[in-house]
Design a protein around this motif. Structure first.
Motif, short mmCIF file in Angstrom:
data_model
loop_
_atom_site.label_atom_id
_atom_site.label_comp_id
_atom_site.label_asym_id
_atom_site.label_seq_id
_atom_site.Cartn_x
_atom_site.Cartn_y
_atom_site.Cartn_z
N CYS A 198 0.83 -1.21 0.00
CA CYS A 198 0.00 0.00 0.00
C CYS A 198 0.86 1.26 0.00
CB CYS A 198 -0.94 -0.01 1.20
SG CYS A 198 -2.22 -1.29 1.11
N ALA A 250 2.17 1.60 -3.61
CA ALA A 250 1.11 1.97 -4.54
C ALA A 250 0.70 3.43 -4.37
CB ALA A 250 -0.10 1.06 -4.34
N SER A 251 0.44 3.84 -3.14
CA SER A 251 0.00 5.22 -2.92
C SER A 251 1.12 6.22 -3.17
CB SER A 251 -0.53 5.37 -1.49
OG SER A 251 0.44 5.00 -0.55
N LEU A 271 2.99 6.27 -5.62
CA LEU A 271 2.92 6.65 -7.03
C LEU A 271 2.23 7.99 -7.20
CD1 LEU A 271 1.93 3.22 -8.62
CD2 LEU A 271 4.12 4.39 -8.89
N THR A 321 -3.20 0.29 -9.77
CA THR A 321 -1.75 0.37 -9.85
C THR A 321 -1.26 -0.03 -11.24
OG1 THR A 321 -1.63 -0.18 -7.49
CG2 THR A 321 0.41 -0.30 -8.75
N LEU A 351 -6.54 3.35 -6.80
CA LEU A 351 -5.59 2.79 -5.84
C LEU A 351 -5.56 3.52 -4.50
CD1 LEU A 351 -2.59 4.46 -5.52
CD2 LEU A 351 -2.48 3.83 -7.92
N SER A 359 -6.07 1.44 -1.07
CA SER A 359 -4.88 1.14 -0.26
C SER A 359 -5.18 1.37 1.21
CB SER A 359 -3.71 2.01 -0.73
OG SER A 359 -3.95 3.38 -0.53
N ASN A 385 8.28 5.46 -12.03
CA ASN A 385 7.05 4.84 -11.51
C ASN A 385 6.99 3.34 -11.80
OD1 ASN A 385 6.08 7.33 -10.62
ND2 ASN A 385 5.04 7.76 -12.55
N GLY A 412 5.66 0.75 -9.06
CA GLY A 412 4.35 0.15 -9.30
C GLY A 412 4.41 -1.36 -9.41
N ALA A 423 4.71 -2.82 -6.01
CA ALA A 423 3.43 -2.77 -5.31
C ALA A 423 2.50 -3.89 -5.78
CB ALA A 423 2.77 -1.41 -5.51
N ILE A 424 2.47 -4.13 -7.09
CA ILE A 424 1.61 -5.17 -7.64
C ILE A 424 2.02 -6.55 -7.13
CG2 ILE A 424 0.98 -6.35 -9.79
CD1 ILE A 424 1.19 -3.58 -11.17
#
Length: 480
Positions: free
Chosen positions: A21, A24-25, A27, A88, A121, A125, A176, A180, A183-184
């Motif tokens: 999270c 992702a955030s 980003l 994401t 996202l 998150s 990014n 990203g 995060a995925i």
């Protein structure tokens, strides 16, 4: 060691979810703060005009502002993990499109897709964190999530400025990709799926009308601001936008509790005042955060890296001072800090009118940045606390998300009004910049007055939960 409940993730899963999270955030937080130092390079690369530069920013803010609440509702209905992964993935693909954009229209299209991804996202998150942690661990995890976002926003302009100087502006979108993808992978491996089984039908009609209304209003204001003159096209766009927003309110009223934006929330005088405060304060602050790095690069010959360094004290002071103000506000209530904070921001904006065409940072730029940062630090945490206190517990999530959307909308409208400033050159740019700062300072004062006349004192504010911040709202202060 106690065995976790069957539907509760293990500690290892929870920690993996937290890291996913955060990445992702980040980003969204990184992209918002780094782009401001890249705008001059992007404009020069494409030979873009002032209105086109505005759309580099607003193409992202428009879908994020309009669809943030819808993104949370979709997660409730279809699964928060699924929506986080989708958002994401979309953000990563859009970043690649921005970096490889063969023309300006492709860049704007990529920015729109980034905004859509962020709208999916960001709320999910936070929702995944709420599911992964309980009790004190939940508050600690959300605090780490928010602090990481603020830290990312603080460091991003420095990294982005160096990349722009040495590699080129497309590189700010390439960074990014590993964030990203990390995060995925982490979310796919560790995050447990969660949804609200009682979620009703998603408010697609409200989302469509909100997007149409904000687009029309933003487009019309952007057309007007380029030369400060109304045309039939700008008037038609503004009128269409207003009509779309009125239709949105009508639809939301008919949907009642199932609305994306329940209008019953606005039956509370304090919530109305807090929403006005958020829109005005973040609009004024967002305008300054867009213009100050732009002017430093265009008029004062700062490099992108130097402009990023110039803004660094702002993010640091907000991150350090906000928790202190949160604890203080829990004792004295939100009314006083929410009234004083915007006034301090206004003072910082007026200090920034001392920025001229000379190269002096420490006497012209630094004092303004510090004062603006202190003003935002005074207001951010009490704003979150007061928003939660103004609604009942069942509406706390909706109110927090709505407050974040209002903050983004304030930045969206402010950016749409800056065309004449971005079109100016040389000494004319400095003069237009100063005029915009005076207007932003007046708006910030209005924000403080809105708080003074609507926010209750300590008795009602004491109902809030100061240890439970709303990172979606707080993160807006870290940069756009």
């Amino acid at each position: 060691m106690p065995t976790p409940a069957p539907d509760q993730p293990s500690l290892g899963q929870a920690r993996g979810t937290l890291l996913a999270c955060i990445l992702a955030s980040s980003l969204s937080f990184v992209e918002g703060s780094v782009l401001n130092v890249a705008l001059p390079a992007i404009r020069e690369s494409f030979g873009a005009g002032a209105s086109e530069v505005q759309w580099v920013v607003n193409a992202y803010l428009l879908p994020l502002s309009a669809l943030l609440l819808l993104g949370g509702a979709l997660g409730d209905q279809f699964g928060r993990k699924r929506l986080l992964l989708a958002g994401t993935s979309l953000f990563v693909a859009a970043s690649l499109l921005c970096a490889l954009a063969p023309g300006f229209a492709w860049l704007v299209a990529g920015r729109v897709l980034q905004g859509l991804g962020a709208a999916l996202l960001l709320p999910n998150s936070l929702a995944l964190l709420n599911h992964a942690f309980e009790g004190e661990r939940r508050g600690r995890a959300i605090g780490i999530w928010a602090a990481s976002g603020a830290a990312a926003a603080a460091v991003a302009p420095l990294i982005g400025g160096w990349l722009i100087d040495h590699v080129g502006w497309p590189s700010i979108f390439y960074i990014n990709l590993p964030i990203g993808l990390g995060a995925i992978l982490l979310a796919w491996r560790f995050a447990a799926e969660s949804r609200n089984e009682g979620a009703g039908r998603t408010d697609y009609g409200g989302a469509l009308l909100a997007t149409f209304g904000l687009f029309g209003l933003t487009w019309g204001l952007t057309l007007w601001s380029s030369n400060l003159r109304f045309t039939s096209l700008s008037i038609g766009a503004i009128a269409g936008g207003i009509a779309g927003l009125l239709a949105f309110l009508w639809v939301e009223r008919r949907r009642g509790e199932q609305a994306m934006m329940p209008l019953d929330l606005f039956g509370d005088r304090a919530f109305v005042g807090l929403s006005a405060l958020t829109f005005l304060l973040y609009g004024a602050f967002g305008a300054a955060m867009l213009l100050l790095p732009y002017v430093l690069i265009e008029a004062k010959s700062f490099s992108p890296l130097d402009a990023g360094l110039a803004m660094l004290p702002l993010a640091i002071l907000i991150a350090v001072a906000s928790p202190i103000m949160g604890r203080l506000a829990s004792r004295i209530g939100g009314r006083l800090p929410l009234s004083i904070g915007p006034m301090v921001v206004a003072a910082g904006l007026l200090l920034a009118t001392r920025v001229g065409s000379g190269p002096d940072y420490w006497t012209e730029v630094f004092p303004a940045v510090v004062v603006m940062a202190l003003g935002m630090a005074v207001a951010v945490a009490p704003l979150t606390t007061s928003v939660l206190a103004s609604v009942d517990e069942r509406h706390s999530g909706t109110a927090s998300g709505l407050n974040s959307a209002v903050a983004r909308t304030g930045g969206l409208i402010a950016t749409a009004l800056l065309g004449a400033v971005l079109a100016a050159k040389g000494s004319a740019l400095i003069g237009s910049f100063h005029s915009a700062l005076w207007a932003a300072a007046a708006v910030s004062v209005l924000a403080g007055l809105a708080a003074w006349f609507t926010v209750p004192g300590i008795k009602k504010a004491a109902r809030a939960e100061p240890e439970r911040p709303s990172p979606l709202s707080c993160s807006a202060s870290a940069g756009r």
